[in-house]
Design a protein around this motif. Structure first.
Motif, PDB file in Angstrom:
ATOM      1  N   LEU A 177       0.838  -1.212   0.000  1.00 20.35           N
ATOM      2  CA  LEU A 177       0.000   0.000   0.000  1.00 20.35           C
ATOM      3  C   LEU A 177       0.871   1.260   0.000  1.00 20.35           C
TER       4      LEU A 177
ATOM      5  N   LEU B 244       0.637  -0.409   4.857  1.00 18.20           N
ATOM      6  CA  LEU B 244      -0.052  -1.656   5.197  1.00 18.20           C
ATOM      7  C   LEU B 244       0.201  -2.027   6.664  1.00 18.20           C
TER       8      LEU B 244
ATOM      9  N   LEU C 132      -1.777   0.112   8.858  1.00 17.98           N
ATOM     10  CA  LEU C 132      -3.182  -0.283   8.801  1.00 17.98           C
ATOM     11  C   LEU C 132      -3.440  -1.471   9.734  1.00 17.98           C
TER      12      LEU C 132
ATOM     13  N   TRP D 265      -6.633   4.225  12.831  1.00 15.55           N
ATOM     14  CA  TRP D 265      -7.011   4.489  11.447  1.00 15.55           C
ATOM     15  C   TRP D 265      -7.371   5.960  11.260  1.00 15.55           C
TER      16      TRP D 265
ATOM     17  N   TRP E  66      -4.551   4.244  -2.114  1.00 15.70           N
ATOM     18  CA  TRP E  66      -3.901   3.319  -1.169  1.00 15.70           C
ATOM     19  C   TRP E  66      -3.694   3.931   0.213  1.00 15.70           C
ATOM     20  N   TRP E  67      -3.830   5.249   0.347  1.00 16.09           N
ATOM     21  CA  TRP E  67      -3.591   5.850   1.655  1.00 16.09           C
ATOM     22  C   TRP E  67      -4.898   6.272   2.330  1.00 16.09           C
TER      23      TRP E  67
ATOM     24  N   PRO F 293      -8.142   2.617   2.173  1.00 13.99           N
ATOM     25  CA  PRO F 293      -8.109   1.467   3.102  1.00 13.99           C
ATOM     26  C   PRO F 293      -8.445   1.791   4.563  1.00 13.99           C
TER      27      PRO F 293
ATOM     28  N   LEU G  83     -12.185   2.137   4.944  1.00 10.20           N
ATOM     29  CA  LEU G  83     -12.912   0.874   4.845  1.00 10.20           C
ATOM     30  C   LEU G  83     -12.750   0.048   6.121  1.00 10.20           C
ATOM     31  N   MET G  84     -11.556   0.114   6.729  1.00 10.06           N
ATOM     32  CA  MET G  84     -11.344  -0.636   7.974  1.00 10.06           C
ATOM     33  C   MET G  84     -12.224  -0.077   9.094  1.00 10.06           C
TER      34      MET G  84
END
Lengths: 327, 276
Positions: free
Chosen positions: B53, B63, B66, B222, B242-243, B246, B249-250
């Motif tokens: 990511l 990643l 995350l 997050w 990518w930053w 994600p 969404l988490m």
């Protein structure tokens, strides 16, 4: 009606009292020098005379009770204090920002209520049907999204990838637009923040309307209306929705605080010059009195909006209109 | 209760999401390719086999951030929900059991808490207290008890009318014993459902506060990841994919996980909500 309003007003007075008392107590109860919290970090470099003058300015040289009374007196005169970071009266800063927050939040409350009620009624019409489950799933999902993230995604999609709307601010800077052009400019800047706040506000209204509709639709008078051969749309909107709106009105007023809270974060994403953005800027500059004044103004605005809703509530519920009723 | 629970597909989706995120939090040390605090690449790297990511503004692996973020977000959500439900249950028990003046007073307080704009108040408190994980837990916890308190109170009100409580009274049981032995067990399952729902909203609140820069800079949730992404204008470049996407969404997955489990629990406990 009068009793209903009287009990509501006592409640709001209590909220205001508690809000103001929290504001008074916070800088004085926190560890550290209250003068630094109130006048910014520069206060540490002041001469002894200047420091004493500043203490006197905030009545910090007085007993706590005197401080408290003086605090109320100043507020009553519309004096929200002075920002030593920006070197301006705070009331002036708030007055500049408040209209933008009212525009954003007000527009979103109206829009979210209309969409939420319409979708909720549609979903409840055929419980468990494809449309009901689809809407339910979608709105529960929307309810789980962080508002600021929705804003960031909308900017990435509709301001950067497909540049349809401006991503920042409330007006185009230095454009000096007048008349109709200005209105269009403001509206274009409003689209994305408004969409964000509305997306995160609709689910609550939707869920309440749907649930209220479901319980009304199960009642005898609906069966009677249907048996009489009243048209289905008429049953749905005239008989059922009319009654289902009562709990929605309650959620609407409870949602006022949420809407202003949401605006705090969303204005930050869009650099929208409202109270929320002011809070963020003041926090970054450790300008605590401004954060406090902004909190107080939001509280007062929420109370005002609640009062407005209470005055309109009798239009929805004839039982409240009757003098001396059980409410 | 259990039969209803089993038939509810939404509840199972919720449990599934929660299990996934819990696994992420517990196994972060094994799952994450890097230590999220270490600088393992150049700043602003796009996704590559080394960094799936990409990297953030100072060259940390996104990643890994995350995956470790699951710990911070879950911890804050669960702990602050525990505080909120602890206070809420106590208030609900006291108000519902003793009634009278105490009840009136506590319910007035609940009304106030429901009107006052809680999020701006949390911002104010957190700003004064300073950036730390524990401050967020406390701030979210002590301001989130009003709704559960009201719900638990109404349950207590109906429980105290039951015959077995009257019987306990008749044989002269002390109040403390009645509350502890007869009333509390009756509200525990309701309190559990409220706890799960409170955790859901606490995670969302934590994300909002961290996004405003009130999160712990040494333990990034997050929400804090998105704070840095916003501060570096990541959503103006390709990095939004990518930053920004994600972490959001988490957050949504964990909020949804708690909310769906909570709805299912509430549904299985409350016969009024059942389909006719």
């Amino acid at each position: 009606m009068l009793r209903f309003l009287a009990s509501k007003f006592t409640q709001y007075a209590l909220v205001l009292f508690i809000g103001i008392t929290i504001n008074f107590a916070l800088p004085r109860a926190m560890p550290g020098d209250p003068i630094v919290l109130l006048a910014g970090e520069e206060a540490m470099r002041l001469s002894r005379e200047q420091r004493l003058a500043l203490l006197a300015e905030y009545d910090l040289d007085q007993p706590l009770l005197v401080q408290y009374v003086r605090y109320w007196q100043k507020l009553a005169q519309g004096d929200l204090g002075y920002s030593y970071v920006k070197r301006r009266p705070i009331a002036e800063m708030i007055a500049e920002r408040l209209p933008w927050t009212l525009l954003l939040t007000g527009a979103s409350l109206v829009l979210a209520t209309l969409i939420g009620v319409a979708l909720g009624a549609l979903a409840a019409w055929k419980r468990g049907g494809r449309r009901d489950l689809g809407l339910l799933g979608l709105l529960i999902f929307l309810d789980s999204l962080p508002s600021f993230w929705v804003g960031m995604m909308l900017i990435a999609l509709f301001a950067v990838r497909v540049p349809l709307f401006p991503a920042f601010g409330a007006v185009t800077p230095w454009a000096k637009l007048m008349g109709w052009d200005y209105v269009v400019d403001v509206a274009r800047h409003l689209v994305l923040p408004l969409a964000t706040l509305t997306i995160v506000s609709v689910p609550n209204i939707f869920l309440t309307t749907r649930y209220a509709m479901l319980s009304v639709l199960g009642q005898d008078f609906i069966t009677v209306a249907r048996a009489k051969g009243v048209k289905e749309q008429w049953v749905l909107f005239r008989h059922a929705l009319r009654n289902a709106l009562l709990p929605v009105a309650t959620v609407f007023t409870l949602g006022l605080g949420f809407a202003f809270g949401g605006a705090t974060v969303i204005e930050t994403v869009f650099s929208y010059p409202g109270i929320g953005r002011l809070i963020f800027e003041a926090m970054s500059g450790r300008d605590y009195p401004v954060v406090q004044a902004a909190f107080l103004m939001i509280t007062i605005t929420v109370i005002a909006a609640n009062i407005l809703a209470d005055l309109l509530y009798p239009l929805l519920d004839p039982r409240v209109r009757r003098e001396g009723s059980a409410l | 209760m259990s039969a209803r629970w089993r038939r509810n597909p939404l509840g199972w989706i919720g449990i599934g999401l929660l299990t996934m995120i819990l696994a992420m939090a517990v196994g972060a040390n094994w799952l994450a390719p890097y230590d999220p605090a270490r600088l393992t690449g150049k700043p602003f790297e796009p996704p590559s086999p080394a960094h799936w990511l990409g990297t953030n503004d100072i060259g940390q692996d996104i990643l890994s951030e995350l995956i470790f973020g699951a710990r911070v977000s879950l911890l804050i959500g669960v702990l602050s929900a525990l505080i909120a439900i602890g206070i809420g249950t106590t208030v609900g028990l006291l108000a519902g059991f003793y009634r009278g003046a105490l009840d009136a007073l506590l319910m007035r307080l609940v009304d106030v808490m429901l009107i006052i704009p809680v999020f701006p108040l949390m911002v104010l408190l957190a700003a004064y207290l300073g950036q730390s994980l524990w401050n967020l837990v406390v701030v979210i916890g002590i301001l989130g008890w009003a709704r559960p308190a009201r719900i638990i109170r109404s349950q207590v009100l109906s429980l105290t009318e039951r015959d077995y409580v009257l019987a306990a009274r008749a044989i002269g049981a002390r109040n403390a014993r009645i509350v502890w032995r007869h009333v509390l067990p009756g509200v525990l399952s309701l309190a559990l459902a409220q706890f799960v729902l409170a955790a859901s909203s606490a995670i969302l609140t934590e994300a909002g506060l961290s996004f405003l820069g009130l999160g712990d800079p040494t333990q990034k949730s997050w929400g804090s990841m998105l704070y840095y992404a916003q501060a570096r204008n990541a959503f103006l470049s390709g990095a939004w994919l990518w930053w920004v996407l994600p972490p959001g969404l988490m957050i949504a997955a964990s909020v949804l996980g708690f909310a769906l489990s909570g709805f299912a629990l509430e549904d299985s406990l409350n016969p009024h909500l059942r389909a006719r």
